[in-house]
Design an enzyme around this catalytic site. Structure first.
Site, PDB file in Angstrom:
ATOM      1  N   SER A  49       0.854  -1.194   0.000  1.00 16.42           N
ATOM      2  CA  SER A  49       0.000   0.000   0.000  1.00 16.42           C
ATOM      3  C   SER A  49       0.880   1.230   0.000  1.00 16.42           C
ATOM      4  O   SER A  49       1.986   1.211   0.562  1.00 16.42           O
ATOM      5  CB  SER A  49      -0.905   0.013   1.240  1.00 16.42           C
ATOM      6  OG  SER A  49      -1.541   1.270   1.396  1.00 16.42           O
ATOM      7  N   TYR A  53      -2.517  -0.663   9.937  1.00 16.59           N
ATOM      8  CA  TYR A  53      -2.470  -1.107   8.543  1.00 16.59           C
ATOM      9  C   TYR A  53      -1.161  -0.704   7.883  1.00 16.59           C
ATOM     10  O   TYR A  53      -0.487  -1.519   7.235  1.00 16.59           O
ATOM     11  CB  TYR A  53      -3.656  -0.509   7.791  1.00 16.59           C
ATOM     12  CG  TYR A  53      -3.714  -0.832   6.326  1.00 16.59           C
ATOM     13  CD1 TYR A  53      -4.098  -2.098   5.889  1.00 16.59           C
ATOM     14  CD2 TYR A  53      -3.429   0.138   5.360  1.00 16.59           C
ATOM     15  CE1 TYR A  53      -4.176  -2.401   4.538  1.00 16.59           C
ATOM     16  CE2 TYR A  53      -3.505  -0.154   4.006  1.00 16.59           C
ATOM     17  CZ  TYR A  53      -3.880  -1.416   3.604  1.00 16.59           C
ATOM     18  OH  TYR A  53      -3.951  -1.708   2.264  1.00 16.59           O
TER      19      TYR A  53
END
Length: 257
Positions: A140, A153
């Site tokens: 990401s 995350y």
């Protein structure tokens, strides 16, 4: 000899589009997803009857790696070398790092990092005797910069990025490539779970100073197909001289960091 690819997170979103594109290229695909109802997988609605024989679905928890590997070994193509692996499974849990529990860390690391890492280790060991193969993992752009309430995350994805670059270094002498795709905000169910309604918050595209968030210079969010195209490129011979690379697909949101 035909080619076999393994794709996690195959039921929907980016993983489902990757599966669809691989099948269109006449590859055999083993798709893995946590959803136990295989018939309800979104991807099943997009596989034409002529391609269904080339897809083998496994409903399994990515974090239970040993039993997952046993399931892969029971596939119709267990005697064939694995050509490529795509680690697309993952979860996003929002919240402050000041309140994150040990159980949350363990759960998120198990799914976002340990499961993909151990599966990739096993797949790499299968590839080594054949001196060829490609592994692509979805990280990401949050792995590159701090994000408010996304520390859990972002940290797990940064771990993914660094692990796979190190794995790539070890696999290079064996002719095996290992790369990462770092999506920005993408129109998937994972993204939509963060919205208050059916429209994306303006701050995603325009930026949000209160959250120290840049906008998206290209002015739109990515579609799952945009990310899948990057994955397919890194799996292909067009990228045969690329390894240890992080390919950012975020419309410029991280300003080229």
């Amino acid at each position: 000899m035909f080619t076999v690819f393994v794709v996690t997170g195959a039921a929907r979103g980016i993983g489902a589009v990757v599966v669809k594109k691989l099948l269109q290229q006449d590859h055999r695909v083993i798709g893995i997803d946590l959803n136990p109802d295989v018939k309800a997988w979104e991807v099943m609605q997009h596989i034409p009857p002529a391609q269904q024989q080339n897809f083998y679905a496994i409903a399994h928890d990515i974090s239970q790696t040993n039993s997952l590997i046993e399931c892969i070994q029971q596939s119709p193509w267990a005697d064939q070398p694995i050509t490529g692996l795509v680690n697309a499974a993952g979860i996003l849990e929002m919240g402050s790092l000041l309140e994150t529990t040990a159980a949350q860390w363990q759960h998120n690391l198990a799914i976002n990092f340990m499961g993909p890492a151990l599966l990739s280790q096993w797949v790499a060991q299968q590839m080594i005797p054949h001196k060829t193969g490609a592994i692509v993992s979805i990280s990401s752009n949050a792995a590159l910069i701090p994000r408010m309430n996304m520390g859990l995350y972002a940290t797990t994805k940064a771990t993914v990025s660094h692990y796979f670059k190190n794995l790539a270094l070890e696999l290079a002498p064996h002719g095996i490539r290992c790369n990462l795709v770092l999506p920005g905000s993408t129109l998937t169910q994972m993204q939509r779970q963060l919205w208050a309604d059916d429209q994306p918050p303006r701050g995603i595209i325009e930026g949000n100073l209160e959250q120290y968030r840049n906008g998206i210079p290209l002015g739109s969010m990515a579609e799952p197909e945009d990310i899948a195209n990057a994955v397919l490129f890194l799996l292909s011979d067009q990228a045969k001289q690329i390894t240890m690379h992080e390919l950012v697909v975020d419309g410029g949101a991280t300003l080229g960091i």
